[in-house]
Design a protein around this motif. Structure first.
Motif, PDB file in Angstrom:
ATOM      1  N   LEU A   1      83.987  39.234  75.707  1.00 15.88           N
ATOM      2  CA  LEU A   1      84.022  40.174  77.312  1.00 15.88           C
ATOM      3  C   LEU A   1      83.329  39.926  78.625  1.00 15.88           C
ATOM      4  O   LEU A   1      83.366  40.541  79.208  1.00 15.88           O
ATOM      5  N   LYS A   2      82.271  38.559  78.174  1.00 15.63           N
ATOM      6  CA  LYS A   2      81.458  38.601  79.046  1.00 15.63           C
ATOM      7  C   LYS A   2      82.354  37.488  80.345  1.00 15.63           C
ATOM      8  O   LYS A   2      81.559  38.587  81.226  1.00 15.63           O
ATOM      9  N   SER A   3      83.495  38.253  80.147  1.00 14.53           N
ATOM     10  CA  SER A   3      84.439  37.221  81.237  1.00 14.53           C
ATOM     11  C   SER A   3      84.574  38.865  81.869  1.00 14.53           C
ATOM     12  O   SER A   3      85.895  38.181  82.759  1.00 14.53           O
ATOM     13  N   HIS A   4      84.616  39.641  80.967  1.00 12.48           N
ATOM     14  CA  HIS A   4      85.347  40.812  81.985  1.00 12.48           C
ATOM     15  C   HIS A   4      84.144  41.761  82.500  1.00 12.48           C
ATOM     16  O   HIS A   4      84.196  42.782  81.326  1.00 12.48           O
ATOM     17  N   PRO A   5      83.410  42.029  83.311  1.00 13.96           N
ATOM     18  CA  PRO A   5      82.143  42.854  82.623  1.00 13.96           C
ATOM     19  C   PRO A   5      82.377  44.208  83.857  1.00 13.96           C
ATOM     20  O   PRO A   5      81.405  44.744  82.740  1.00 13.96           O
ATOM     21  N   LYS A   6      83.204  44.698  83.933  1.00 15.97           N
ATOM     22  CA  LYS A   6      83.904  45.822  83.566  1.00 15.97           C
ATOM     23  C   LYS A   6      84.173  46.413  83.049  1.00 15.97           C
ATOM     24  O   LYS A   6      84.262  47.502  83.110  1.00 15.97           O
ATOM     25  N   THR A   7      84.704  45.828  81.244  1.00 17.69           N
ATOM     26  CA  THR A   7      84.546  46.102  80.371  1.00 17.69           C
ATOM     27  C   THR A   7      83.705  46.392  79.390  1.00 17.69           C
ATOM     28  O   THR A   7      82.938  45.789  79.158  1.00 17.69           O
ATOM     29  N   LEU A   8      83.549  47.755  79.120  1.00 18.80           N
ATOM     30  CA  LEU A   8      82.508  47.953  78.047  1.00 18.80           C
ATOM     31  C   LEU A   8      82.971  48.022  76.196  1.00 18.80           C
ATOM     32  O   LEU A   8      84.156  47.745  76.787  1.00 18.80           O
ATOM     33  N   PHE A   9      82.130  47.761  76.321  1.00 24.23           N
ATOM     34  CA  PHE A   9      82.005  47.603  75.302  1.00 24.23           C
ATOM     35  C   PHE A   9      80.741  48.480  73.766  1.00 24.23           C
ATOM     36  O   PHE A   9      80.111  48.399  74.256  1.00 24.23           O
ATOM     37  N   HIS A  10      82.217  48.869  72.707  1.00 23.81           N
ATOM     38  CA  HIS A  10      81.356  50.081  72.478  1.00 23.81           C
ATOM     39  C   HIS A  10      81.610  49.385  70.992  1.00 23.81           C
ATOM     40  O   HIS A  10      82.608  48.884  70.380  1.00 23.81           O
ATOM     41  N   VAL A  11      80.225  49.703  70.277  1.00 21.31           N
ATOM     42  CA  VAL A  11      80.501  49.641  68.553  1.00 21.31           C
ATOM     43  C   VAL A  11      80.411  50.375  67.596  1.00 21.31           C
ATOM     44  O   VAL A  11      79.067  51.104  68.146  1.00 21.31           O
ATOM     45  N   ASP A  12      81.340  51.355  66.546  1.00 20.84           N
ATOM     46  CA  ASP A  12      80.835  51.491  65.433  1.00 20.84           C
ATOM     47  C   ASP A  12      79.713  51.057  64.229  1.00 20.84           C
ATOM     48  O   ASP A  12      80.558  50.187  63.841  1.00 20.84           O
TER      49      ASP A  12
END
Length: 390
Positions: free
Chosen positions: A166-177
């Motif tokens: 996801l580093k190459s998609h800086p506008k995409t947020l990453f959520h982890v449960d």
């Protein structure tokens, strides 16, 4: 003979010192943290201190910790809040087919509201397929949500690798449960590029009804609850001071004991796995490689025998396990998680989860394995009779 409680993934007994601290706070620091007088200020200081303790454990900033009522609210706050706040960026969301119900059902609801959702498949061990993730994420993707550890069968997900993708998609947020991972497995929100991370206190020997959401500095979320503007406007309502303080203590203890926890539960898992493999009628679920599986969860199936029958048979020996996630154990249906791993109805409907902590000993594991073998032998005639009726 003492009971053997092996359902720690559902809930855990609170530490004695956590319960004592909460009682003390309820008695001596009952003020509203929003009040300006001394009693309120003292309560607010306790909340601030708890925030600092948790942030230090996660190596993040105190202002990045938001208190909630638990894992379900943290997940909803992250997913709904991010999706609605950043819808102007796109309309696409990504999750997996094996998420906890509080994540999975939230995405289903957002899909009904018009969001486009991609549900990533998993392999036969329960691991998300990274190539599918790479293909799914685009400039329209607002959010990716992947759990750290599957709560039902214990498969560890490649969170660090997903963060790297996801580093190459800086506008995409990453959520982890991270409900089954915080205080148990190494997690680094900064290293792993995690923007949002959910935790629930009662999974690590803290109180029920309280949790937190790590929300990376600079992010804005659309609030679920409106009112007085507590928690930086993200969650209005008077803070549950005793529970928050109790949670902070439980988190701190868990992090202090994390190495000991990992070593001890790995030994327990090895013994449980050995005992299950010795019984031909049982089938282990997940990966054969121990490093892929959370050390505190073991999952197996008893094809041909209803899982609740085995649960109650073990209960007669004062041993307590569960059939699946406690949030869905009442549903008399095959497990969605096991189905998505490619298991048939017989195997997916008859799963048993064992989960434990530092409180259980190797002697407890021995006793359980002995009882499990005896119970399976006891149930075999009923299983054969059931097959004949079919």
């Amino acid at each position: 003979m003492n009971l053997i409680y092996l359902d720690y993934a559902a809930t855990t007994p609170p530490y004695e010192e956590v319960a004592e601290t909460m009682i003390q706070v309820m008695k001596q620091h009952f003020g509203n943290p929003s009040s300006l007088h001394r009693v309120g200020v003292e309560a607010e200081q306790l909340v601030r201190q708890a925030r600092t303790v948790i942030a230090k454990c996660l190596q993040v900033r105190p202002e990045e910790i938001r208190f909630t009522s638990g894992g379900t609210e943290s997940n909803n706050m992250a997913i709904q809040g991010a999706a609605r706040q950043y819808r102007h960026r796109g309309n696409h969301l990504v999750t997996t087919v094996i998420e906890h119900a509080s994540v999975y059902e939230t995405f289903c609801e957002l899909e009904r509201e018009g969001f486009r959702v991609t549900y990533l498949p998993v392999d036969e061990t329960g691991c998300v397929k990274l190539e599918e993730l790479k293909q799914a994420v685009s400039d329209e993707t607002i959010l990716v949500s992947v759990m750290a550890v599957n709560n039902e069968m214990g498969r560890i997900q490649p969170i660090e690798e997903i963060g790297a993708i996801l580093k190459s998609h800086p506008k995409t947020l990453f959520h982890v449960d991270a409900v089954q991972a915080v205080g148990k497995l190494p997690l680094d929100p900064v290293r792993d590029r995690i923007d949002l991370l959910s935790c629930s206190a009662h999974k690590l020997r803290g109180p029920k009804g309280v949790g937190f959401l790590y929300c990376r500095q600079g992010l804005e979320l659309h609030p679920l609850v409106f009112g007085g503007g507590q928690e930086s406007g993200l969650r209005s309502g008077t803070e549950n001071v005793p529970a928050i303080v109790g949670m902070a203590k439980a988190v701190r203890i868990a992090f202090e004991q994390r190495r000991q926890f990992a070593e001890h539960t790995a030994r327990l898992r090895e013994r449980f796995v050995e005992g299950i493999r010795a019984i031909p009628e049982l089938t282990l679920n997940g990966s054969e490689h121990a490093e892929h599986m959370a050390p505190h969860i073991v999952h197996f199936s008893f094809p041909g025998m209803k899982s609740e029958v085995l649960v109650h048979a073990l209960e007669q020996h004062d041993m307590y396990v569960s059939t699946r996630s406690a949030c869905s154990s009442g549903a008399n249906l095959p497990s969605r998680v096991l189905h998505e791993m490619g298991y048939d109805d017989e195997r997916a409907a008859n799963g048993i989860r064992i989960s434990y902590s530092l409180s259980q000993s190797l002697e407890d594991a021995e006793r359980f394995c002995t009882a499990l073998q005896a119970v399976v032998e006891q149930l075999k005639p009923a299983m054969k009779a059931q097959h004949k009726r079919r």
